[in-house]
Design a protein around this motif. Sequence first.
Motif, PDB file in Angstrom:
ATOM      1  N   HIS A   1       1.125  -0.953  -0.327  1.00  0.00           N
ATOM      2  CA  HIS A   1      -0.331   0.018   0.141  1.00  0.00           C
ATOM      3  C   HIS A   1       1.090   1.175   0.271  1.00  0.00           C
ATOM      4  O   HIS A   1       1.782   1.486   0.480  1.00  0.00           O
ATOM      5  CB  HIS A   1      -0.795   0.087   1.450  1.00  0.00           C
ATOM      6  CG  HIS A   1      -1.909  -1.082   1.364  1.00  0.00           C
ATOM      7  ND1 HIS A   1      -3.235  -0.300   0.414  1.00  0.00           N
ATOM      8  CD2 HIS A   1      -2.481  -2.480   2.150  1.00  0.00           C
ATOM      9  CE1 HIS A   1      -2.926  -2.842   0.605  1.00  0.00           C
ATOM     10  NE2 HIS A   1      -3.309  -2.857   1.253  1.00  0.00           N
ATOM     11  N   ASP A   2      -0.198   2.296  -0.522  1.00  0.00           N
ATOM     12  CA  ASP A   2       1.157   3.394  -0.427  1.00  0.00           C
ATOM     13  C   ASP A   2       1.197   4.172   0.908  1.00  0.00           C
ATOM     14  O   ASP A   2       0.120   4.765   1.525  1.00  0.00           O
ATOM     15  CB  ASP A   2      -0.113   4.567  -1.397  1.00  0.00           C
ATOM     16  CG  ASP A   2       0.799   5.954  -1.002  1.00  0.00           C
ATOM     17  OD1 ASP A   2       1.960   5.764  -0.608  1.00  0.00           O
ATOM     18  OD2 ASP A   2       0.443   6.819  -2.244  1.00  0.00           O
ATOM     19  N   GLU A   3       2.219   4.168   2.009  1.00  0.00           N
ATOM     20  CA  GLU A   3       2.848   4.504   2.919  1.00  0.00           C
ATOM     21  C   GLU A   3       2.349   5.802   3.127  1.00  0.00           C
ATOM     22  O   GLU A   3       2.292   6.488   3.982  1.00  0.00           O
ATOM     23  CB  GLU A   3       4.362   3.676   3.363  1.00  0.00           C
ATOM     24  CG  GLU A   3       3.492   2.209   3.195  1.00  0.00           C
ATOM     25  CD  GLU A   3       4.646   1.542   4.575  1.00  0.00           C
ATOM     26  OE1 GLU A   3       5.032   2.555   5.376  1.00  0.00           O
ATOM     27  OE2 GLU A   3       5.273  -0.373   3.805  1.00  0.00           O
ATOM     28  N   SER A   4       2.062   6.665   2.081  1.00  0.00           N
ATOM     29  CA  SER A   4       1.901   7.905   2.543  1.00  0.00           C
ATOM     30  C   SER A   4       0.720   8.771   2.785  1.00  0.00           C
ATOM     31  O   SER A   4       0.578   9.536   2.823  1.00  0.00           O
ATOM     32  CB  SER A   4       2.682   8.891   1.662  1.00  0.00           C
ATOM     33  OG  SER A   4       2.150   8.684   0.310  1.00  0.00           O
ATOM     34  N   GLU A   5      -0.156   7.643   2.736  1.00  0.00           N
ATOM     35  CA  GLU A   5      -1.471   7.870   2.975  1.00  0.00           C
ATOM     36  C   GLU A   5      -1.633   7.551   4.195  1.00  0.00           C
ATOM     37  O   GLU A   5      -1.116   7.423   5.144  1.00  0.00           O
ATOM     38  CB  GLU A   5      -2.397   6.758   2.651  1.00  0.00           C
ATOM     39  CG  GLU A   5      -2.125   6.428   0.408  1.00  0.00           C
ATOM     40  CD  GLU A   5      -3.544   5.151   0.549  1.00  0.00           C
ATOM     41  OE1 GLU A   5      -4.490   5.479   0.463  1.00  0.00           O
ATOM     42  OE2 GLU A   5      -2.892   4.429  -0.543  1.00  0.00           O
ATOM     43  N   ASP A   6      -2.504   8.857   4.943  1.00  0.00           N
ATOM     44  CA  ASP A   6      -3.241   8.693   5.990  1.00  0.00           C
ATOM     45  C   ASP A   6      -3.788   7.543   6.994  1.00  0.00           C
ATOM     46  O   ASP A   6      -4.731   7.323   5.973  1.00  0.00           O
ATOM     47  CB  ASP A   6      -3.539  10.391   6.422  1.00  0.00           C
ATOM     48  CG  ASP A   6      -2.432  11.133   6.213  1.00  0.00           C
ATOM     49  OD1 ASP A   6      -1.341  11.161   6.399  1.00  0.00           O
ATOM     50  OD2 ASP A   6      -2.268  12.185   5.623  1.00  0.00           O
ATOM     51  N   VAL A   7      -3.624   7.600   7.778  1.00  0.00           N
ATOM     52  CA  VAL A   7      -4.592   6.635   8.823  1.00  0.00           C
ATOM     53  C   VAL A   7      -5.085   7.486   9.833  1.00  0.00           C
ATOM     54  O   VAL A   7      -4.250   8.279  10.233  1.00  0.00           O
ATOM     55  CB  VAL A   7      -3.809   5.382   9.156  1.00  0.00           C
ATOM     56  CG1 VAL A   7      -3.458   4.525   7.750  1.00  0.00           C
ATOM     57  CG2 VAL A   7      -2.696   5.347   9.947  1.00  0.00           C
TER      58      VAL A   7
ATOM     59  N   LYS B   1       2.734   0.334   9.255  1.00  0.00           N
ATOM     60  CA  LYS B   1       1.633   0.936   8.629  1.00  0.00           C
ATOM     61  C   LYS B   1       1.097   0.082   7.508  1.00  0.00           C
ATOM     62  O   LYS B   1      -0.499   0.505   7.044  1.00  0.00           O
ATOM     63  CB  LYS B   1       2.256   1.632   7.796  1.00  0.00           C
ATOM     64  CG  LYS B   1       1.647   2.356   7.089  1.00  0.00           C
ATOM     65  CD  LYS B   1       0.665   4.137   7.740  1.00  0.00           C
ATOM     66  CE  LYS B   1       0.132   4.658   7.150  1.00  0.00           C
ATOM     67  NZ  LYS B   1       1.172   6.590   6.578  1.00  0.00           N
ATOM     68  N   GLN B   2       1.592  -0.974   7.292  1.00  0.00           N
ATOM     69  CA  GLN B   2       0.885  -1.327   5.725  1.00  0.00           C
ATOM     70  C   GLN B   2      -0.741  -2.704   6.005  1.00  0.00           C
ATOM     71  O   GLN B   2      -1.213  -2.569   6.095  1.00  0.00           O
ATOM     72  CB  GLN B   2       1.730  -2.742   4.846  1.00  0.00           C
ATOM     73  CG  GLN B   2       2.794  -2.397   3.983  1.00  0.00           C
ATOM     74  CD  GLN B   2       2.310  -2.149   3.053  1.00  0.00           C
ATOM     75  OE1 GLN B   2       1.782  -2.320   2.646  1.00  0.00           O
ATOM     76  NE2 GLN B   2       3.358  -0.530   2.460  1.00  0.00           N
TER      77      GLN B   2
ATOM     78  N   LEU C   1      -3.428  -0.095   6.795  1.00  0.00           N
ATOM     79  CA  LEU C   1      -3.910  -0.270   5.493  1.00  0.00           C
ATOM     80  C   LEU C   1      -5.036  -0.811   5.023  1.00  0.00           C
ATOM     81  O   LEU C   1      -5.778  -0.546   4.268  1.00  0.00           O
ATOM     82  CB  LEU C   1      -2.610   0.565   4.466  1.00  0.00           C
ATOM     83  CG  LEU C   1      -2.323   2.342   4.538  1.00  0.00           C
ATOM     84  CD1 LEU C   1      -0.520   2.429   3.743  1.00  0.00           C
ATOM     85  CD2 LEU C   1      -2.612   3.558   4.436  1.00  0.00           C
ATOM     86  N   GLU C   2      -4.397  -2.120   5.021  1.00  0.00           N
ATOM     87  CA  GLU C   2      -5.158  -3.195   4.527  1.00  0.00           C
ATOM     88  C   GLU C   2      -6.677  -2.976   5.923  1.00  0.00           C
ATOM     89  O   GLU C   2      -7.437  -3.734   5.104  1.00  0.00           O
ATOM     90  CB  GLU C   2      -4.783  -4.512   4.693  1.00  0.00           C
ATOM     91  CG  GLU C   2      -5.067  -5.757   5.195  1.00  0.00           C
ATOM     92  CD  GLU C   2      -5.235  -6.025   3.443  1.00  0.00           C
ATOM     93  OE1 GLU C   2      -6.544  -6.251   2.425  1.00  0.00           O
ATOM     94  OE2 GLU C   2      -4.736  -5.258   1.930  1.00  0.00           O
TER      95      GLU C   2
ATOM     96  N   LYS D   1      -8.605  -0.004   4.406  1.00  0.00           N
ATOM     97  CA  LYS D   1      -9.307  -0.653   3.214  1.00  0.00           C
ATOM     98  C   LYS D   1     -10.048  -1.892   2.689  1.00  0.00           C
ATOM     99  O   LYS D   1     -11.171  -2.122   2.096  1.00  0.00           O
ATOM    100  CB  LYS D   1      -8.318  -0.806   1.882  1.00  0.00           C
ATOM    101  CG  LYS D   1      -7.147   0.513   1.738  1.00  0.00           C
ATOM    102  CD  LYS D   1      -5.732   0.619   0.543  1.00  0.00           C
ATOM    103  CE  LYS D   1      -5.112   1.456   0.989  1.00  0.00           C
ATOM    104  NZ  LYS D   1      -6.109   2.255   0.143  1.00  0.00           N
TER     105      LYS D   1
END
Length: 327
Positions: free
Chosen positions: A73-79, A229-230, A233-234, A237
Amino acid sequence: MKSLTVTCLLVTVSAVFAKLHPLSDEFIDEINAKESTWKAGRNFEIGDYDLVKTIASGSLGIGDREPLTFTIHDESEDVPESFDSREAWPECADVIGLIRDQSRCGGCWALSAAEVMSDRICIHSNATKKLMVSSQDVLTCTSDFGCSGGNVDAPYKQWNSTGYVTGGLYNNSLQGCKSYFLPECDEHPTKCTDYVDAPSCVQQCDDTSLNYSQQYTYGLKHTWFSNEKQIQLELVKNGPVGSGIVVYEDFISYKSGIYQYVSGDFAGSHVIKIIGWGVENDVKYWIVANSWNERWGENGYFRIKRGNNECGIEHTAIAALPDFSRF
């Protein structure tokens, strides 16, 4: 007199360094005396330690290590600072929040996978398919692993290749084709003192009026996630993921709080389901569903320190999406 003094000294040293039984009140007191981020208490009796080690040792690790491909996943995305799959998909909260009970069987590897599959069927069908994948089918029809443990990835590979039928908790044909073969440990451990092995794979529904071949569910190829982070994000999503953890003796007596290892020897390798995360008193944690019934831990759940791969939980998380084109 000198000989007596030496003897007394040896006995004293031996007593000081004698290992406390991991299910004893003294060991529980030792854990709590460390004033960590969690509290211990009695979950099992001392005589049940062999059984406890069995139900905590259902993971045989990864069966197929080559190639281990990880979804990136694009780890620049915020969570968000906190996340709970039950709240993110409230229409699926009853499926996601169900705590299963592996009972007297080392089948955590099967229950975790069946839970993740069931959650994701509900989530990705927008709650139009609330189908429970049968942990019994996973347990008994995936190679010959059974209650002695199984590979973390084996169920996902078989979900993709030949599928699994529906089914739910013990003696509940309303939840699908195959129910789990053991009742919950309502009076654990007094009614769950003997380890059992899994029965053979039977390709027939409990309710013989159901067509077995029409009860199959299928998944796409599984993927791995190998850092905080991965995994976050998973989860955001696609929903809950399975993961393995190393079980130390102190974990067995977990009651509440944010678990981190404080004392005790290695007790086993276990498979669980991560459903979310949060922060409490500046301590980051994962929200995790266990399979030791709702009377263990925080109503069947535990929280564990996040971001430092505590007990290996962030090393190789795993999940797959349902393949609705085949069911």
